[in-house]
Design an enzyme around this catalytic site. Structure first.
Site, PDB file in Angstrom:
ATOM      1  N   SER A 248       0.846  -1.190   0.000  1.00 14.13           N
ATOM      2  CA  SER A 248       0.000   0.000   0.000  1.00 14.13           C
ATOM      3  C   SER A 248       0.882   1.240   0.000  1.00 14.13           C
ATOM      4  O   SER A 248       2.104   1.143   0.085  1.00 14.13           O
ATOM      5  CB  SER A 248      -0.907   0.006   1.231  1.00 14.13           C
ATOM      6  OG  SER A 248      -0.147   0.411   2.360  1.00 14.13           O
ATOM      7  N   LYS A 249       0.211   2.371  -0.064  1.00 12.04           N
ATOM      8  CA  LYS A 249       0.907   3.664  -0.073  1.00 12.04           C
ATOM      9  C   LYS A 249       1.869   3.813   1.096  1.00 12.04           C
ATOM     10  O   LYS A 249       2.809   4.577   1.029  1.00 12.04           O
ATOM     11  CB  LYS A 249      -0.128   4.788   0.012  1.00 12.04           C
ATOM     12  CG  LYS A 249      -0.666   5.219  -1.322  1.00 12.04           C
ATOM     13  CD  LYS A 249      -1.479   6.477  -1.144  1.00 12.04           C
ATOM     14  CE  LYS A 249      -2.778   6.315  -1.915  1.00 12.04           C
ATOM     15  NZ  LYS A 249      -3.776   7.303  -1.609  1.00 12.04           N
TER      16      LYS A 249
END
Ligand code: GLU
Length: 477
Positions: A248-249
């Site tokens: 994820s980010k």
């Protein structure tokens, strides 16, 4: 089997295209290209609150940048369109009616309040998760009320398939739910939309992330209920961050276009994504054509693959070095333009610099940074270099060097080298006595490729100019 291979990539435009989605698209693309089959791009935009045109644009731009072309879909058309789900509501309606007529699905008139009450009752009774109680399963009337359409899921037997990645999988039907297929506004939910599209678009292999495996039994029941052949399935594992959680980010830049903006090459991204979860012996670097030739489902890993930023950089750097100088110079132009540097057409300095900047660069951004001082009229001079190396007592040596090399013809490394060596000898100088001062004068920096290489790329006129300018600055000018 070539012509029978029809695969699809079916993103929901609820966000940008991230690395996981791009890898799904890539594996489908490789499979289609290897077999002379077709890749269909379908936009699953039924989540109207979260789907945007801008996100669709980003998906298409990302695919195009990666060089993953599609044979049918937005912007290219095709015989099975439209390729946006919200433009296919008639197709879903017709198939839903068939499912209801054949008893594989039914209309459910339960209200939100009724469902909430059932949920509460089940919770009180200690049921671990909510199960639709089947209130409308056997309902024969058709009141003039809003309804959703539910799957009439079998409770006995099992559904299974031979997954090209995971092997044989079987799920007991007792775990199935009477899931909602169509909402009360007539818009299908994912399972129905995907199956109807895969049937009507003639998809023969569904390859997607293994987060969708829970949906596959339901989808297989729907294919059968529609009397359609069941496609093959390949469920690929998620991309994981270093902590083992889904990437994820938090872990890294995950949007494909971020890599474009960082100055990665599409071939570098494609190579890294291909290898992230697939292997071919211990080969790391692949051209696009090699990937098309060698990709297979057997060597896609069953478990999640870890994203490794360092590995990604090294694969990218390798592709940068593989690019011919003229191509690399051309690819670097937008990154130079960003710095306000427009390279005049026919300017030879940029291409000439490539062999010297390539070994040290990872991205096109690095290339642009490394060639900047060759191209500007007067390079900015780093403070530290100026303070340390452009000091008054270096002015004379810079001017002396300037004079020594001025007549060298042709002005290249092979001819500069003996001249500079002779000059050092005549003057009793060592490299240390002048090299850093000359480097700062020529490049504005304390680190650069070899001095003579820099001189050759700059050419005589600029080299002499910059040495004089360096001497002048050294004198305090
Ligand atoms: N729209 C779904 C997604 O983006 C597609 C899943 C599938 O390939 O069936 O996850």
């Amino acid at each position: 089997m070539g012509k029978d291979i029809r695969v699809r990539f079916a993103p929901s435009p609820t966000g940008y295209l991230h690395l996981g989605g791009a890898r799904t698209a890539l594996y489908n693309w490789l499979w289609a290209r290897q077999h002379g089959g077709q890749l269909v791009l379908r936009i699953e935009d039924t989540d109207r609150e979260r789907s945007t045109e801008e996100n669709t644009r980003i998906v298409l731009d990302s695919m195009r940048w990666l060089g993953l072309d599609w044979d049918e879909g937005p912007e290219v058309g095709g015989p099975h369109g439209p390729y946006f789900q919200m433009e296919r509501l008639d197709v879903y309606r017709e198939h839903t009616e068939r499912l209801v007529a054949s008893g594989h699905a039914y209309r459910c008139y339960c209200t939100k309040e009724e469902l909430a009450a059932a949920r509460e009752a089940q919770k009180k009774a200690g049921q671990p998760f909510f199960r639709y109680p089947g209130t409308c399963r056997e309902r024969a009337d058709e009141p003039d009320l809003p309804f959703v359409v539910r799957l009439r899921a079998p409770s006995e037997g099992s559904v299974g398939w031979d997954d090209l990645v995971k092997g044989r999988l079987d799920y007991p039907n007792s775990e199935l739910q009477d899931v909602v297929l169509v909402r009360s506004d007539g818009v299908p939910l994912y399972n129905l939309g995907a199956v109807v599209d895969d049937v009507t678009m003639g998809i023969t292999l569904v390859a997607r992330g293994d987060d969708h495996m829970v949906n596959t039994p339901i989808q297989i029941l729907l294919y059968r209920a529609l009397g359609a052949g069941v496609p093959r399935f390949a469920h690929m594992p998620m991309i994981l961050g270093p902590d083992g959680q889904k990437l994820s980010k938090r872990h890294a830049a995950v949007a494909v276009l971020d890599y474009r903006d960082k100055g990665y090459l599409p071939d570098g991204v494609v190579n890294y994504l291909a290898r992230l979860g697939w292997s071919h012996g211990d080969q790391e670097i692949f051209s696009r054509d090699e990937l098309i030739a060698k990709f297979d489902w057997e060597h896609v890993g069953k478990a999640g693959a870890k994203y490794d930023a360092k590995k990604f950089e090294s694969v990218q750097a390798e592709h940068l070095r593989m690019l011919p100088d003229a191509d690399l110079a051309r690819e670097a132009l937008p990154f130079l333009a960003e710095k306000g540097i427009d390279v005049p057409a026919g300017d030879r300095r940029l291409v000439a610099a490539m062999p010297y900047v390539k070994p040290r660069a990872t991205t096109l951004r690095d290339v642009a940074f490394a060639v900047e001082y060759f191209l500007v009229d007067e390079p900015a001079i780093e403070d530290k270099g100026k303070r340390k190396f452009l000091v008054p007592d270096k002015a004379a040596v810079l001017r002396d060097l300037r004079e020594a090399i001025a007549p060298v013809e042709p002005f290249d490394v092979a001819h500069l080298e003996p001249r500079v060596n002779a000059w050092m000898e005549e003057r009793g100088l060592t490299f240390k006595d002048y090299a850093q001062s000359a480097r700062v004068a020529l490049t504005g920096r304390t680190a650069s490729p070899g001095l003579l290489e820099v001189m050759e790329v700059l050419g005589r006129e600029r080299t002499l100019e910059r040495l004089e300018r360096g001497a002048h600055i050294a004198e305090g000018g």
